[in-house]
Scaffold this active site. Structure first.
Site, PDB file in Angstrom:
ATOM      1  N   ASP A  68       3.971 -11.947  12.826  1.00 36.78           N
ATOM      2  CA  ASP A  68       3.359 -12.709  11.755  1.00 36.78           C
ATOM      3  C   ASP A  68       4.166 -14.196  11.787  1.00 36.78           C
ATOM      4  O   ASP A  68       5.232 -14.496  12.423  1.00 36.78           O
ATOM      5  CB  ASP A  68       3.984 -12.227  10.427  1.00 36.78           C
ATOM      6  CG  ASP A  68       5.393 -11.550  10.414  1.00 36.78           C
ATOM      7  OD1 ASP A  68       6.097 -12.112  11.162  1.00 36.78           O
ATOM      8  OD2 ASP A  68       5.652 -10.754   9.549  1.00 36.78           O
ATOM      9  N   ASN A 137      10.292  -3.860   0.183  1.00 43.42           N
ATOM     10  CA  ASN A 137       9.334  -3.243  -0.886  1.00 43.42           C
ATOM     11  C   ASN A 137       8.385  -2.334   0.096  1.00 43.42           C
ATOM     12  O   ASN A 137       7.083  -1.990  -0.142  1.00 43.42           O
ATOM     13  CB  ASN A 137       8.483  -4.194  -1.406  1.00 43.42           C
ATOM     14  CG  ASN A 137       7.699  -5.238  -0.258  1.00 43.42           C
ATOM     15  OD1 ASN A 137       7.873  -5.119   0.787  1.00 43.42           O
ATOM     16  ND2 ASN A 137       7.080  -6.250  -0.935  1.00 43.42           N
ATOM     17  N   HIS A 139       7.160  -3.065   3.145  1.00 42.34           N
ATOM     18  CA  HIS A 139       6.222  -3.873   4.121  1.00 42.34           C
ATOM     19  C   HIS A 139       6.429  -3.772   5.576  1.00 42.34           C
ATOM     20  O   HIS A 139       7.587  -3.711   5.916  1.00 42.34           O
ATOM     21  CB  HIS A 139       5.889  -5.351   3.602  1.00 42.34           C
ATOM     22  CG  HIS A 139       6.791  -6.299   3.851  1.00 42.34           C
ATOM     23  ND1 HIS A 139       6.975  -7.256   2.955  1.00 42.34           N
ATOM     24  CD2 HIS A 139       7.707  -6.296   4.939  1.00 42.34           C
ATOM     25  CE1 HIS A 139       8.169  -8.046   3.384  1.00 42.34           C
ATOM     26  NE2 HIS A 139       8.491  -7.556   4.706  1.00 42.34           N
ATOM     27  N   GLU A 144       1.924  -6.729   2.764  1.00 43.83           N
ATOM     28  CA  GLU A 144       2.626  -6.285   1.770  1.00 43.83           C
ATOM     29  C   GLU A 144       2.053  -5.046   0.814  1.00 43.83           C
ATOM     30  O   GLU A 144       0.819  -4.706   1.174  1.00 43.83           O
ATOM     31  CB  GLU A 144       2.388  -7.612   0.608  1.00 43.83           C
ATOM     32  CG  GLU A 144       3.057  -8.771   1.055  1.00 43.83           C
ATOM     33  CD  GLU A 144       4.471  -8.856   0.931  1.00 43.83           C
ATOM     34  OE1 GLU A 144       5.277  -7.866   0.805  1.00 43.83           O
ATOM     35  OE2 GLU A 144       5.226  -9.828   0.607  1.00 43.83           O
TER      36      GLU A 144
HETATM   37  C1  GLP Z   1       9.426  -9.500   7.188  1.00 43.18           C
HETATM   38  C2  GLP Z   1       9.034  -9.979   8.347  1.00 43.18           C
HETATM   39  C3  GLP Z   1       9.313  -8.754   9.395  1.00 43.18           C
HETATM   40  C4  GLP Z   1      10.541  -8.067   9.170  1.00 43.18           C
HETATM   41  C5  GLP Z   1      10.842  -7.725   7.871  1.00 43.18           C
HETATM   42  C6  GLP Z   1      12.194  -7.258   7.592  1.00 43.18           C
HETATM   43  O1  GLP Z   1       8.270  -8.408   7.092  1.00 43.18           O
HETATM   44  N1  GLP Z   1       8.101 -10.699   8.379  1.00 43.18           N
HETATM   45  O2  GLP Z   1       9.100  -9.508  10.813  1.00 43.18           O
HETATM   46  O3  GLP Z   1      10.744  -7.221  10.115  1.00 43.18           O
HETATM   47  O4  GLP Z   1      10.536  -8.749   6.897  1.00 43.18           O
HETATM   48  O5  GLP Z   1      13.075  -8.416   7.466  1.00 43.18           O
HETATM   49  P1  GLP Z   1      14.646  -8.630   7.505  1.00 43.18           P
HETATM   50  O6  GLP Z   1      15.289  -8.014   9.062  1.00 43.18           O
HETATM   51  O7  GLP Z   1      15.125  -9.819   7.472  1.00 43.18           O
HETATM   52  O8  GLP Z   1      15.102  -7.696   6.447  1.00 43.18           O
END
Ligand code: GLP
Length: 258
Positions: A68, A137, A139, A144
């Site tokens: 993403d 959440n 995702h 989302e």
């Molecule tokens: C978002 C990002 C993902 C990531 C996720 C968890 O979705 N776009 O690529 O894996 O959040 O983020 P974090 O590792 O900072 O908790």
């Protein structure tokens, strides 16, 4: 069916995740890797480039596709996921991957950018191994809650909770963009193998919804239970709310892996 592997701490979970990537790159040097950003992956990339620098693995033939990117944020911006990938992985490698694909947040036609990305994944032969983190959440990528399980790469509205979470990480932007480009859920599920890495107690509730909750578009990660080759790697903090019915707990290591 999925394998759930719980380690006592985040470092061991990250090590296990890095080992899977290294194993994939050794077994198939021209692998197509799906990559994720976020805090969860920072130490994994650290381990990967260090092993590469030491000559234990090479990524120079792999192709990568990132999950993403923020919409409206140029690759050069320090908050872009392009920058994250350069900083934490690509520029640290002795030899960079043969091809790197990250959605361009400043593409003039974002929908076309998404279609082009899908077609590049197809042309590459499909993703061999997809790394995933988990949002608080539930995702995956930036899919989302409410994302259709059939969704493809597209523009998506970010939830307020996601924007709030990312706000504190900003380096250059004044606020988190309202939209992003993300691989779709159906796109992610086409990967031949998936590793979901989840660490820290802040993810415990999300992980329990993914594993023990209903299969529900409101918890996008729950769809992973439909994939034939998913490894869920967690630390004990993230796994603390799990009731493991239905899962195959591979190992619960009390000491450091050898
Ligand atoms: C978002 C990002 C993902 C990531 C996720 C968890 O979705 N776009 O690529 O894996 O959040 O983020 P974090 O590792 O900072 O908790």
């Amino acid at each position: 069916m999925y394998d759930l592997i719980v380690y006592p701490d985040a470092t061991q979970a990250e090590t296990a995740c890095a080992r899977i990537v290294i194993g994939q790159a050794r077994a198939k040097p021209d692998s197509v890797l799906g990559l994720a950003t976020g805090k969860t992956m920072i130490n994994v990339y650290d381990m990967l480039w260090k092993h590469e620098n030491e000559g234990e693995v090479s990524f120079d033939k792999v192709k990568t596709f990132n999950l993403d990117e923020y919409l409206g944020v140029a690759p050069e911006n320090r908050d872009s996921f392009h920058s994250y990938m350069r900083r934490s992985f690509f520029m640290r490698l002795e030899k960079p991957p043969a091809q790197v694909h990250i959605l361009n947040g400043s593409a003039p036609d974002p929908e076309q950018e998404c279609r082009g990305f899908e077609s590049l994944i197809r042309k590459s032969g499909g993703i061999d191994l997809q790394l995933l983190g988990l949002g608080r959440n539930g995702h995956i990528g930036f899919n989302e809650p409410g994302s259709d399980f059939e969704s493809r790469t597209r523009v998506i509205d970010l939830s307020e909770s996601t924007r709030l979470y990312y706000m504190k990480n900003l380096l250059e932007l004044r606020e988190v963009p309202r939209q992003a480009l993300t691989m779709g859920i159906a796109t992610i599920l086409e990967a031949k193998a998936i590793v979901l890495l989840v660490t820290g107690s802040a993810k415990a509730e999300a992980l329990s919804m993914v594993i023990n909750g209903p299969l529900d578009t409101m918890v996008p990660g729950s769809v992973l239970r439909n994939h034939p080759a998913v490894k869920v790697i967690a630390d004990r903090a993230a796994a603390q709310m799990l009731t493991c019915a239905g899962a195959k707990v591979m190992e619960l290591r009390k000491s450091h892996p050898g």
